[in-house]
Design a protein around this motif. Sequence first.
Motif, PDB file in Angstrom:
ATOM      1  N   PRO A 196     -91.559   9.046 155.918  1.00 39.73           N
ATOM      2  CA  PRO A 196     -91.805  10.495 156.011  1.00 39.73           C
ATOM      3  C   PRO A 196     -91.900  11.154 154.626  1.00 39.73           C
ATOM      4  N   GLU A 197     -91.162  10.629 153.661  1.00 42.48           N
ATOM      5  CA  GLU A 197     -91.156  11.251 152.336  1.00 42.48           C
ATOM      6  C   GLU A 197     -92.544  11.235 151.692  1.00 42.48           C
ATOM      7  N   PHE A 198     -93.307  10.157 151.909  1.00 40.17           N
ATOM      8  CA  PHE A 198     -94.603  10.023 151.233  1.00 40.17           C
ATOM      9  C   PHE A 198     -95.811  10.142 152.176  1.00 40.17           C
ATOM     10  N   GLY A 199     -95.564   9.995 153.482  1.00 41.81           N
ATOM     11  CA  GLY A 199     -96.691   9.902 154.422  1.00 41.81           C
ATOM     12  C   GLY A 199     -97.388  11.214 154.729  1.00 41.81           C
ATOM     13  N   MET A 200     -96.815  12.332 154.306  1.00 40.28           N
ATOM     14  CA  MET A 200     -97.418  13.660 154.487  1.00 40.28           C
ATOM     15  C   MET A 200     -97.844  13.900 155.936  1.00 40.28           C
ATOM     16  N   GLY A 201     -96.984  13.505 156.856  1.00 41.48           N
ATOM     17  CA  GLY A 201     -97.268  13.762 158.269  1.00 41.48           C
ATOM     18  C   GLY A 201     -98.076  12.657 158.934  1.00 41.48           C
ATOM     19  N   LEU A 202     -98.610  11.730 158.146  1.00 41.05           N
ATOM     20  CA  LEU A 202     -99.411  10.646 158.737  1.00 41.05           C
ATOM     21  C   LEU A 202     -98.665   9.314 158.742  1.00 41.05           C
ATOM     22  N   ASP A 203     -97.373   9.349 158.361  1.00 40.15           N
ATOM     23  CA  ASP A 203     -96.614   8.099 158.302  1.00 40.15           C
ATOM     24  C   ASP A 203     -96.497   7.446 159.675  1.00 40.15           C
ATOM     25  N   GLY A 204     -96.401   8.263 160.751  1.00 39.63           N
ATOM     26  CA  GLY A 204     -96.314   7.693 162.098  1.00 39.63           C
ATOM     27  C   GLY A 204     -97.578   6.926 162.446  1.00 39.63           C
ATOM     28  N   VAL A 205     -98.730   7.545 162.187  1.00 34.72           N
ATOM     29  CA  VAL A 205    -100.022   6.889 162.443  1.00 34.72           C
ATOM     30  C   VAL A 205    -100.113   5.601 161.626  1.00 34.72           C
ATOM     31  N   LEU A 206     -99.664   5.679 160.396  1.00 34.64           N
ATOM     32  CA  LEU A 206     -99.763   4.513 159.522  1.00 34.64           C
ATOM     33  C   LEU A 206     -98.795   3.409 159.939  1.00 34.64           C
ATOM     34  N   ARG A 207     -97.619   3.810 160.422  1.00 37.93           N
ATOM     35  CA  ARG A 207     -96.687   2.779 160.908  1.00 37.93           C
ATOM     36  C   ARG A 207     -97.300   2.057 162.105  1.00 37.93           C
ATOM     37  N   ALA A 208     -97.961   2.833 162.977  1.00 37.92           N
ATOM     38  CA  ALA A 208     -98.584   2.216 164.153  1.00 37.92           C
ATOM     39  C   ALA A 208     -99.677   1.227 163.735  1.00 37.92           C
ATOM     40  N   ARG A 209    -100.255   1.439 162.547  1.00 38.97           N
ATOM     41  CA  ARG A 209    -101.338   0.562 162.098  1.00 38.97           C
ATOM     42  C   ARG A 209    -100.917  -0.313 160.919  1.00 38.97           C
ATOM     43  N   SER A 210     -99.617  -0.478 160.734  1.00 38.42           N
ATOM     44  CA  SER A 210     -99.157  -1.148 159.511  1.00 38.42           C
ATOM     45  C   SER A 210     -99.684  -2.590 159.395  1.00 38.42           C
ATOM     46  N   ALA A 211     -99.971  -3.225 160.540  1.00 40.43           N
ATOM     47  CA  ALA A 211    -100.483  -4.599 160.475  1.00 40.43           C
ATOM     48  C   ALA A 211    -101.878  -4.634 159.834  1.00 40.43           C
ATOM     49  N   ASP A 212    -102.581  -3.510 159.881  1.00 43.56           N
ATOM     50  CA  ASP A 212    -103.941  -3.466 159.322  1.00 43.56           C
ATOM     51  C   ASP A 212    -103.993  -2.783 157.953  1.00 43.56           C
ATOM     52  N   LEU A 213    -102.832  -2.412 157.427  1.00 44.89           N
ATOM     53  CA  LEU A 213    -102.799  -1.676 156.156  1.00 44.89           C
ATOM     54  C   LEU A 213    -102.362  -2.590 155.019  1.00 44.89           C
ATOM     55  N   SER A 214    -103.098  -2.584 153.916  1.00 48.56           N
ATOM     56  CA  SER A 214    -102.649  -3.346 152.751  1.00 48.56           C
ATOM     57  C   SER A 214    -102.881  -2.532 151.479  1.00 48.56           C
ATOM     58  N   GLY A 215    -102.185  -2.921 150.440  1.00 50.94           N
ATOM     59  CA  GLY A 215    -102.326  -2.234 149.156  1.00 50.94           C
ATOM     60  C   GLY A 215    -103.061  -3.135 148.173  1.00 50.94           C
ATOM     61  N   ILE A 216    -104.167  -2.654 147.656  1.00 49.42           N
ATOM     62  CA  ILE A 216    -104.920  -3.411 146.650  1.00 49.42           C
ATOM     63  C   ILE A 216    -105.015  -2.535 145.404  1.00 49.42           C
ATOM     64  N   LEU A 217    -104.439  -3.040 144.344  1.00 52.21           N
ATOM     65  CA  LEU A 217    -104.322  -2.250 143.110  1.00 52.21           C
ATOM     66  C   LEU A 217    -105.694  -1.950 142.508  1.00 52.21           C
ATOM     67  N   ASN A 218    -105.894  -0.726 142.022  1.00 53.14           N
ATOM     68  CA  ASN A 218    -107.121  -0.417 141.280  1.00 53.14           C
ATOM     69  C   ASN A 218    -107.155  -1.183 139.968  1.00 53.14           C
ATOM     70  N   GLY A 219    -108.357  -1.394 139.458  1.00 57.80           N
ATOM     71  CA  GLY A 219    -108.508  -1.874 138.093  1.00 57.80           C
ATOM     72  C   GLY A 219    -109.111  -0.756 137.257  1.00 57.80           C
ATOM     73  N   ILE A 220    -109.299  -1.019 135.968  1.00 59.56           N
ATOM     74  CA  ILE A 220    -110.036  -0.064 135.124  1.00 59.56           C
ATOM     75  C   ILE A 220    -111.250  -0.789 134.537  1.00 59.56           C
ATOM     76  N   ASP A 221    -112.189  -0.007 134.058  1.00 63.49           N
ATOM     77  CA  ASP A 221    -113.395  -0.566 133.461  1.00 63.49           C
ATOM     78  C   ASP A 221    -113.073  -1.042 132.032  1.00 63.49           C
ATOM     79  N   LEU A 222    -113.069  -2.360 131.859  1.00 62.14           N
ATOM     80  CA  LEU A 222    -112.622  -2.932 130.578  1.00 62.14           C
ATOM     81  C   LEU A 222    -113.639  -2.728 129.459  1.00 62.14           C
ATOM     82  N   ASP A 223    -114.866  -2.338 129.793  1.00 64.90           N
ATOM     83  CA  ASP A 223    -115.854  -2.034 128.747  1.00 64.90           C
ATOM     84  C   ASP A 223    -115.714  -0.598 128.274  1.00 64.90           C
TER      85      ASP A 223
END
Length: 472
Positions: free
Chosen positions: A224-251
């Motif tokens: 609830p602290e970070f989900g901004m009201g959508l944490d329930g929806v996200l918990r229901a879909r947690s099996a389909d949620l993953s975190g992939i870190l951004n990169g930066i443009d090395l050039d």
Amino acid sequence: MRALSVASECAPLVKTGGLADVVGALPGAMAGQGADMRTLLPGYPAVLDQLELGDVVLSEEDLFGGRGEVVQAQIADLKLLILRAPHLYERGGSIYLNTAGQDWSDNPERFAALSWMAARLAREGVGEWRPQILHCHDWQAGLAPAYLRALGIHNVRAIVTIHNVAFHGLAPASKLDTLRLPHWMFTPDGLEFYGQISALKAGLVYADKLTTVSPTYARELLTPEFGMGLDGVLRARSADLSGILNGIDLDVWNPATDPNIAPYATPADKAENKTRLINEFDLPPGAGPLAVLISRLSEQKGLDLLIDALPGFLAKGGRLALLGSGDKGLEDTFRALADHHPNIAVRIGYDEALSHRMMAGGDAILVPSRFEPCGLTQMYGLRYGTVPVVALTGGLADTVIAANDAARKIGVATGLQFAPITAQALSGALDQLCALYAQPDLWQHIQRNAMAHPVGWGESAKQYAQLYQAII
Ligand code: ADP
Ligand code: GLC
């Protein structure tokens, strides 16, 4: 693999924040993984000015109140599909806000149009090219998976990437028909959010997979602290949620070749850039560290904590150069601080070249965010040997190795982290910054570690490719 990326901003054409950098970099990163990606983007004036437009590939006479056309274009290696709809996009103000600084009242229609045309492109393709995946970014593309469902398009998969869950893209329920949304979707299990239409929730409910831009934020989003009201929806879909870190443009962010700075390859060679920056910002010389901060000025970024923590830092000889724009109250506060303290210098505005000079000239980069899905400036800092001082949250937790005793013992620290996210803890981190900076050998060791830390797209592009492959 063929993917259509759908977004409201894309560097180098139009940018208000990190979303644009990521959307602009993704196709190049994914090309290395064998994915052929095109990017659908609204035809704002700034975008049209920079492009030579090609063929019209799709059109609609009445796209939410006027004619809409999807036109092909290309800039460098970026293959674009530009949605031209003068009644929606060709106007003054900023891309989301009118000249009075409020959301455009037709934002729901503007980005519904983008999402609708994405779904049509999924169905009809561009000549021989048909996407297998719609990769939708944030609420502005959130309705696209709902339209796939509504139009009965079952052979194209949808991924929604959450860059920032704070923005939901709400519209009144009375717009359901206007936005071409079937009434059966307007339930708490569908796209209804407390009596309103939520474009982001639509995406979270109807996409095949969900991602966000760091593993830690993926976990935080379920609370609830970070989900901004959508944490329930996200918990229901947690099996389909993953975190992939951004990169930066090395050039674009390469201290050895950056045309904006005196290029350097080792921390010891940053000195020239620091001298230049001190002169440019008219800061006094001093023995303490020079901290820089480059940011949207908004509640998210924890700048109020910094304001409270600054006196102790200044008393220890610290100096601050800040570049930012956004919240008018924060802009005024920082201007006033600069007027009263010789050790603080502030530039209000948006300036890409200056951000490079600051990154090269600073000793440390401050990112005291209350929440940060990924954050890019701490990664630029790592690459430039400008030691990140960050809140322990989201992508800041996943990119910086704090100089605690354990990390120092084995010599792997790359920066400083503080928790809990309070002014007091930030003060403690700034004290630690001054103490480490006063030990040149240790300080340079941390800088070298920072510069060696991998911040490119390699690993993350592989993870996206695996996800694409899995759902195709
Ligand atoms: P967010 O997307 O939440 O704003 P990020 O750290 O992901 O945060 O990305 C911010 C991007 O915008 C970075 O590329 C940063 O350098 C850039 N940026 C922010 N404010 C300014 C500014 N005033 N001038 C130049 N670049 C800025
Ligand atoms: C958002 C987030 C930021 C992230 C960026 C790109 O604007 O606030 O943390 O780096 O998107 O994903």
